[in-house]
Design a protein around this motif. Structure first.
Motif, PDB file in Angstrom:
ATOM      1  N   ASP A  67      33.353  83.632  73.630  1.00 64.81           N
ATOM      2  CA  ASP A  67      33.176  84.905  74.334  1.00 64.81           C
ATOM      3  C   ASP A  67      31.821  85.515  73.993  1.00 64.81           C
ATOM      4  O   ASP A  67      31.632  86.047  72.907  1.00 64.81           O
ATOM      5  N   ASP A  68      30.880  85.391  74.922  1.00 60.19           N
ATOM      6  CA  ASP A  68      29.536  85.953  74.764  1.00 60.19           C
ATOM      7  C   ASP A  68      28.962  85.710  73.361  1.00 60.19           C
ATOM      8  O   ASP A  68      28.630  86.648  72.635  1.00 60.19           O
ATOM      9  N   PRO A  69      28.821  84.435  72.993  1.00 63.03           N
ATOM     10  CA  PRO A  69      28.348  84.140  71.633  1.00 63.03           C
ATOM     11  C   PRO A  69      26.880  84.487  71.440  1.00 63.03           C
ATOM     12  O   PRO A  69      26.082  84.438  72.372  1.00 63.03           O
ATOM     13  N   HIS A  70      26.539  84.836  70.212  1.00 65.38           N
ATOM     14  CA  HIS A  70      25.135  85.029  69.851  1.00 65.38           C
ATOM     15  C   HIS A  70      24.586  83.681  69.391  1.00 65.38           C
ATOM     16  O   HIS A  70      25.344  82.716  69.190  1.00 65.38           O
ATOM     17  N   GLY A  71      23.291  83.596  69.252  1.00 67.74           N
ATOM     18  CA  GLY A  71      22.641  82.330  68.943  1.00 67.74           C
ATOM     19  C   GLY A  71      23.172  81.638  67.704  1.00 67.74           C
ATOM     20  O   GLY A  71      23.374  80.426  67.700  1.00 67.74           O
ATOM     21  N   LEU A  72      23.406  82.399  66.631  1.00 65.33           N
ATOM     22  CA  LEU A  72      23.871  81.776  65.397  1.00 65.33           C
ATOM     23  C   LEU A  72      25.292  81.229  65.529  1.00 65.33           C
ATOM     24  O   LEU A  72      25.628  80.217  64.914  1.00 65.33           O
ATOM     25  N   ALA A  73      26.130  81.867  66.337  1.00 63.51           N
ATOM     26  CA  ALA A  73      27.481  81.344  66.566  1.00 63.51           C
ATOM     27  C   ALA A  73      27.403  80.018  67.322  1.00 63.51           C
ATOM     28  O   ALA A  73      28.140  79.065  67.011  1.00 63.51           O
ATOM     29  N   ILE A  74      26.504  79.941  68.282  1.00 66.00           N
ATOM     30  CA  ILE A  74      26.299  78.695  69.029  1.00 66.00           C
ATOM     31  C   ILE A  74      25.779  77.625  68.079  1.00 66.00           C
ATOM     32  O   ILE A  74      26.261  76.484  68.075  1.00 66.00           O
ATOM     33  N   LYS A  75      24.822  77.995  67.253  1.00 65.41           N
ATOM     34  CA  LYS A  75      24.242  77.076  66.269  1.00 65.41           C
ATOM     35  C   LYS A  75      25.321  76.540  65.335  1.00 65.41           C
ATOM     36  O   LYS A  75      25.394  75.336  65.087  1.00 65.41           O
ATOM     37  N   ASP A  76      26.186  77.407  64.833  1.00 65.49           N
ATOM     38  CA  ASP A  76      27.257  76.996  63.925  1.00 65.49           C
ATOM     39  C   ASP A  76      28.200  75.988  64.584  1.00 65.49           C
ATOM     40  O   ASP A  76      28.587  74.990  63.975  1.00 65.49           O
ATOM     41  N   GLU A  77      28.564  76.255  65.831  1.00 64.69           N
ATOM     42  CA  GLU A  77      29.454  75.342  66.555  1.00 64.69           C
ATOM     43  C   GLU A  77      28.820  73.969  66.719  1.00 64.69           C
ATOM     44  O   GLU A  77      29.475  72.945  66.513  1.00 64.69           O
ATOM     45  N   LEU A  78      27.560  73.940  67.090  1.00 66.21           N
ATOM     46  CA  LEU A  78      26.887  72.659  67.294  1.00 66.21           C
ATOM     47  C   LEU A  78      26.655  71.915  65.987  1.00 66.21           C
ATOM     48  O   LEU A  78      26.760  70.686  65.944  1.00 66.21           O
ATOM     49  N   GLU A  79      26.360  72.634  64.924  1.00 65.79           N
ATOM     50  CA  GLU A  79      26.185  71.981  63.626  1.00 65.79           C
ATOM     51  C   GLU A  79      27.486  71.336  63.171  1.00 65.79           C
ATOM     52  O   GLU A  79      27.470  70.240  62.596  1.00 65.79           O
ATOM     53  N   GLU A  80      28.591  71.973  63.451  1.00 65.35           N
ATOM     54  CA  GLU A  80      29.887  71.392  63.106  1.00 65.35           C
ATOM     55  C   GLU A  80      30.127  70.118  63.918  1.00 65.35           C
ATOM     56  O   GLU A  80      30.558  69.097  63.395  1.00 65.35           O
ATOM     57  N   TYR A  81      29.806  70.164  65.204  1.00 64.14           N
ATOM     58  CA  TYR A  81      30.008  69.007  66.072  1.00 64.14           C
ATOM     59  C   TYR A  81      29.057  67.861  65.725  1.00 64.14           C
ATOM     60  O   TYR A  81      29.453  66.710  65.586  1.00 64.14           O
ATOM     61  N   TYR A  82      27.772  68.169  65.582  1.00 62.37           N
ATOM     62  CA  TYR A  82      26.767  67.147  65.304  1.00 62.37           C
ATOM     63  C   TYR A  82      26.746  66.703  63.840  1.00 62.37           C
ATOM     64  O   TYR A  82      26.131  65.699  63.514  1.00 62.37           O
ATOM     65  N   GLU A  83      27.368  67.500  62.991  1.00 59.41           N
ATOM     66  CA  GLU A  83      27.383  67.237  61.552  1.00 59.41           C
ATOM     67  C   GLU A  83      25.965  67.145  60.980  1.00 59.41           C
ATOM     68  O   GLU A  83      25.668  66.322  60.124  1.00 59.41           O
ATOM     69  N   SER A  84      25.090  67.978  61.510  1.00 59.72           N
ATOM     70  CA  SER A  84      23.728  68.079  60.989  1.00 59.72           C
ATOM     71  C   SER A  84      23.162  69.448  61.367  1.00 59.72           C
ATOM     72  O   SER A  84      23.692  70.127  62.244  1.00 59.72           O
ATOM     73  N   GLU A  85      22.088  69.811  60.699  1.00 56.00           N
ATOM     74  CA  GLU A  85      21.481  71.122  60.926  1.00 56.00           C
ATOM     75  C   GLU A  85      20.761  71.171  62.267  1.00 56.00           C
ATOM     76  O   GLU A  85      20.080  70.227  62.665  1.00 56.00           O
ATOM     77  N   ILE A  86      20.940  72.270  62.958  1.00 55.94           N
ATOM     78  CA  ILE A  86      20.223  72.531  64.207  1.00 55.94           C
ATOM     79  C   ILE A  86      19.153  73.579  63.875  1.00 55.94           C
ATOM     80  O   ILE A  86      19.464  74.676  63.443  1.00 55.94           O
ATOM     81  N   HIS A  87      17.909  73.220  64.081  1.00 56.75           N
ATOM     82  CA  HIS A  87      16.815  74.131  63.766  1.00 56.75           C
ATOM     83  C   HIS A  87      16.609  75.146  64.889  1.00 56.75           C
ATOM     84  O   HIS A  87      16.807  74.840  66.065  1.00 56.75           O
ATOM     85  N   HIS A  88      16.206  76.335  64.504  1.00 49.35           N
ATOM     86  CA  HIS A  88      15.959  77.412  65.474  1.00 49.35           C
ATOM     87  C   HIS A  88      14.952  76.977  66.523  1.00 49.35           C
ATOM     88  O   HIS A  88      15.052  77.358  67.691  1.00 49.35           O
ATOM     89  N   GLY A  89      13.965  76.185  66.116  1.00 46.64           N
ATOM     90  CA  GLY A  89      12.939  75.714  67.026  1.00 46.64           C
ATOM     91  C   GLY A  89      13.468  74.774  68.100  1.00 46.64           C
ATOM     92  O   GLY A  89      12.800  74.525  69.100  1.00 46.64           O
ATOM     93  N   ARG A  90      14.634  74.243  67.884  1.00 45.90           N
ATOM     94  CA  ARG A  90      15.294  73.426  68.903  1.00 45.90           C
ATOM     95  C   ARG A  90      16.281  74.256  69.708  1.00 45.90           C
ATOM     96  O   ARG A  90      16.381  74.120  70.928  1.00 45.90           O
ATOM     97  N   LEU A  91      17.007  75.127  69.024  1.00 44.78           N
ATOM     98  CA  LEU A  91      18.078  75.898  69.647  1.00 44.78           C
ATOM     99  C   LEU A  91      17.562  76.875  70.699  1.00 44.78           C
ATOM    100  O   LEU A  91      17.967  76.818  71.861  1.00 44.78           O
ATOM    101  N   TYR A  92      16.693  77.762  70.300  1.00 41.01           N
ATOM    102  CA  TYR A  92      16.319  78.868  71.180  1.00 41.01           C
ATOM    103  C   TYR A  92      15.496  78.454  72.402  1.00 41.01           C
ATOM    104  O   TYR A  92      15.742  78.975  73.493  1.00 41.01           O
TER     105      TYR A  92
END
Length: 98
Positions: free
Chosen positions: A19-44
């Protein structure tokens, strides 16, 4: 949606699932799925691409935090993708693979 990268498609699915996630919530979900860190420079920049393509909207929660939501077009694109996938991947095949 054919012109999106896999990462951008995953971003779109995460936005749709929260529900209307902020960037860090999206980042957390993807890091859990990918099992690796997602850098801000890739995310935003990829979130910005989804906004530019009219698949997602960016709103402001406060001066430092943005939230994201699907547009009607984004929802249609996800539905079209799921229909296309179902032509090739039968649900019963997915169930037996587990």
């Amino acid at each position: 949606m054919y012109d999106l990268t896999g990462f951008q498609r995953d971003l779109l699915y995460v936005i749709a699932g929260l529900d209307d996630p902020h960037g860090l919530a999206i980042k957390d979900e993807l890091e859990e799925y990918y099992e690796s860190e997602i850098h801000h420079g890739r995310l935003y920049p990829n979130l910005d691409t989804l906004v530019e393509k009219g698949l997602a909207e960016k709103g402001e929660l406060d001066r430092r935090t943005n939230f994201y939501s699907l547009t009607a077009r984004g929802s249609r694109e996800i539905e079209a993708r799921r229909e296309w996938e179902s032509e090739y991947v039968d649900e019963s095949v997915s169930a037996t693979a587990n």
